[in-house]
Design a protein around this motif. Structure first.
Motif, mmCIF file in Angstrom:
data_model
loop_
_atom_site.group_PDB
_atom_site.id
_atom_site.type_symbol
_atom_site.label_atom_id
_atom_site.label_comp_id
_atom_site.label_asym_id
_atom_site.label_seq_id
_atom_site.Cartn_x
_atom_site.Cartn_y
_atom_site.Cartn_z
ATOM 1 N N GLU A 60 6.848 -4.285 -4.445
ATOM 2 C CA GLU A 60 7.575 -3.064 -4.086
ATOM 3 C C GLU A 60 8.302 -2.422 -5.261
ATOM 4 O OE1 GLU A 60 9.923 -3.356 -0.557
ATOM 5 O OE2 GLU A 60 8.333 -4.377 0.549
ATOM 6 N N LYS A 61 8.506 -3.170 -6.341
ATOM 7 C CA LYS A 61 9.130 -2.567 -7.517
ATOM 8 C C LYS A 61 8.254 -1.448 -8.070
ATOM 9 C CE LYS A 61 9.643 -6.364 -9.810
ATOM 10 N NZ LYS A 61 9.936 -7.340 -10.857
ATOM 11 N N GLY A 62 6.960 -1.659 -8.020
ATOM 12 C CA GLY A 62 6.033 -0.638 -8.492
ATOM 13 C C GLY A 62 6.092 0.616 -7.651
ATOM 14 N N GLN A 63 6.336 0.451 -6.359
ATOM 15 C CA GLN A 63 6.422 1.601 -5.464
ATOM 16 C C GLN A 63 7.632 2.471 -5.821
ATOM 17 O OE1 GLN A 63 6.424 0.516 -1.333
ATOM 18 N NE2 GLN A 63 6.383 2.619 -0.642
ATOM 19 N N ALA A 64 8.737 1.845 -6.153
ATOM 20 C CA ALA A 64 9.933 2.613 -6.529
ATOM 21 C C ALA A 64 9.685 3.413 -7.812
ATOM 22 C CB ALA A 64 11.118 1.665 -6.702
ATOM 23 N N PHE A 105 0.857 -1.182 0.000
ATOM 24 C CA PHE A 105 0.000 0.000 0.000
ATOM 25 C C PHE A 105 0.892 1.231 0.000
ATOM 26 C CE2 PHE A 105 -2.682 -3.291 1.878
ATOM 27 C CZ PHE A 105 -3.797 -3.184 1.061
ATOM 28 N N PHE A 106 0.661 2.114 -0.969
ATOM 29 C CA PHE A 106 1.487 3.308 -1.153
ATOM 30 C C PHE A 106 0.605 4.546 -0.928
ATOM 31 C CE2 PHE A 106 3.629 6.332 -4.159
ATOM 32 C CZ PHE A 106 4.780 6.488 -3.413
ATOM 33 N N PRO A 107 0.679 5.155 0.255
ATOM 34 C CA PRO A 107 -0.168 6.324 0.522
ATOM 35 C C PRO A 107 0.378 7.577 -0.163
ATOM 36 C CG PRO A 107 1.158 5.812 2.446
ATOM 37 C CD PRO A 107 1.455 4.756 1.417
ATOM 38 N N GLU A 137 -1.379 5.011 -13.762
ATOM 39 C CA GLU A 137 -0.665 4.021 -14.580
ATOM 40 C C GLU A 137 -0.040 4.673 -15.807
ATOM 41 O OE1 GLU A 137 -3.449 0.869 -15.439
ATOM 42 O OE2 GLU A 137 -2.907 -0.209 -13.599
ATOM 43 N N ALA A 138 -0.769 5.591 -16.436
ATOM 44 C CA ALA A 138 -0.229 6.267 -17.615
ATOM 45 C C ALA A 138 0.981 7.122 -17.252
ATOM 46 C CB ALA A 138 -1.308 7.120 -18.273
ATOM 47 N N ALA A 139 0.940 7.780 -16.099
ATOM 48 C CA ALA A 139 2.049 8.652 -15.707
ATOM 49 C C ALA A 139 3.263 7.859 -15.245
ATOM 50 C CB ALA A 139 1.592 9.597 -14.591
ATOM 51 N N PRO A 143 8.005 2.514 -21.483
ATOM 52 C CA PRO A 143 7.907 1.424 -22.474
ATOM 53 C C PRO A 143 8.547 0.116 -21.984
ATOM 54 C CG PRO A 143 8.612 3.458 -23.518
ATOM 55 C CD PRO A 143 8.599 3.714 -22.051
ATOM 56 N N GLU A 144 9.601 0.219 -21.195
ATOM 57 C CA GLU A 144 10.273 -0.986 -20.700
ATOM 58 C C GLU A 144 9.529 -1.624 -19.530
ATOM 59 O OE1 GLU A 144 12.200 2.098 -20.274
ATOM 60 O OE2 GLU A 144 12.498 2.006 -22.437
ATOM 61 N N GLN A 145 8.908 -0.787 -18.711
ATOM 62 C CA GLN A 145 8.268 -1.299 -17.499
ATOM 63 C C GLN A 145 6.908 -0.619 -17.294
ATOM 64 O OE1 GLN A 145 10.536 -0.696 -13.946
ATOM 65 N NE2 GLN A 145 9.332 -2.129 -12.770
ATOM 66 N N PRO A 146 5.833 -1.277 -17.741
ATOM 67 C CA PRO A 146 4.514 -0.680 -17.511
ATOM 68 C C PRO A 146 4.130 -0.790 -16.034
ATOM 69 C CG PRO A 146 4.305 -2.817 -18.578
ATOM 70 C CD PRO A 146 5.771 -2.513 -18.492
#
Length: 163
Positions: A93-97, A62-64, A140-142, A146-149
């Protein structure tokens, strides 16, 4: 005394040797089949009790985000504003970074989206669900490259005030 000579046949035991041999072979075969069935049951018994349990999924991240306050579009001449707190539900957690690296762009796009809303658009559960879907697509768009959606599982409201 008189003796009668009748055809007397000697008492010959029935072919007991062959009968014993057949019984021993039959009992042996039954024991072997039972042992084979029991072995198969114990060897395959673990998979027969049901499918193997899948590995537990890692808990979501969860990323507040900081609370945001924007002025809303109003047709009635009254100033309306929205104060919203958001938490993003991520898969790992990769998405959080990736989100942290692009936070200024993400906040800007969220502010632009929110400030274009009317108070009537946000009234009711359906309006809030639609806003959550729009926010998920915007983030998601921001955050995508291209390498990592980026993949946001859900946008959660932690604060929501329309005035």
């Amino acid at each position: 005394m008189a003796t009668t000579t009748a055809n007397q046949q000697p008492i010959v035991p029935a072919k007991s040797g062959k009968l014993k041999r057949i019984l021993i072979i039959a009992i042996g075969a039954i024991v072997l089949l039972g042992a084979g069935a029991g072995g198969a049951y114990f060897m395959l018994g673990k998979s027969a009790h049901g499918p193997a349990k899948p590995a537990p999924l890692p808990p979501p991240v969860f990323f507040p985000l900081e609370s945001l306050t924007v002025n809303l579009q109003a047709d009635d001449g009254i100033m309306h504003y929205l104060r919203v707190g958001l938490t993003l539900k991520l898969k790992d957690e990769k998405g959080q970074a990736a989100l942290t690296e692009r936070m200024p762009e993400i906040r800007s796009r969220i502010l632009l989206l929110l400030s274009a809303k009317h108070p009537d658009d946000l009234a009711g559960i359906d309006g809030k669900r639609k806003l959550a879907d729009e926010l998920r697509a915007t983030v998601e768009a921001a955050a995508s490259t291209p390498e990592q959606p980026a993949h946001i599982q859900e946008v959660l409201f932690t604060e929501f005030v329309v005035q």
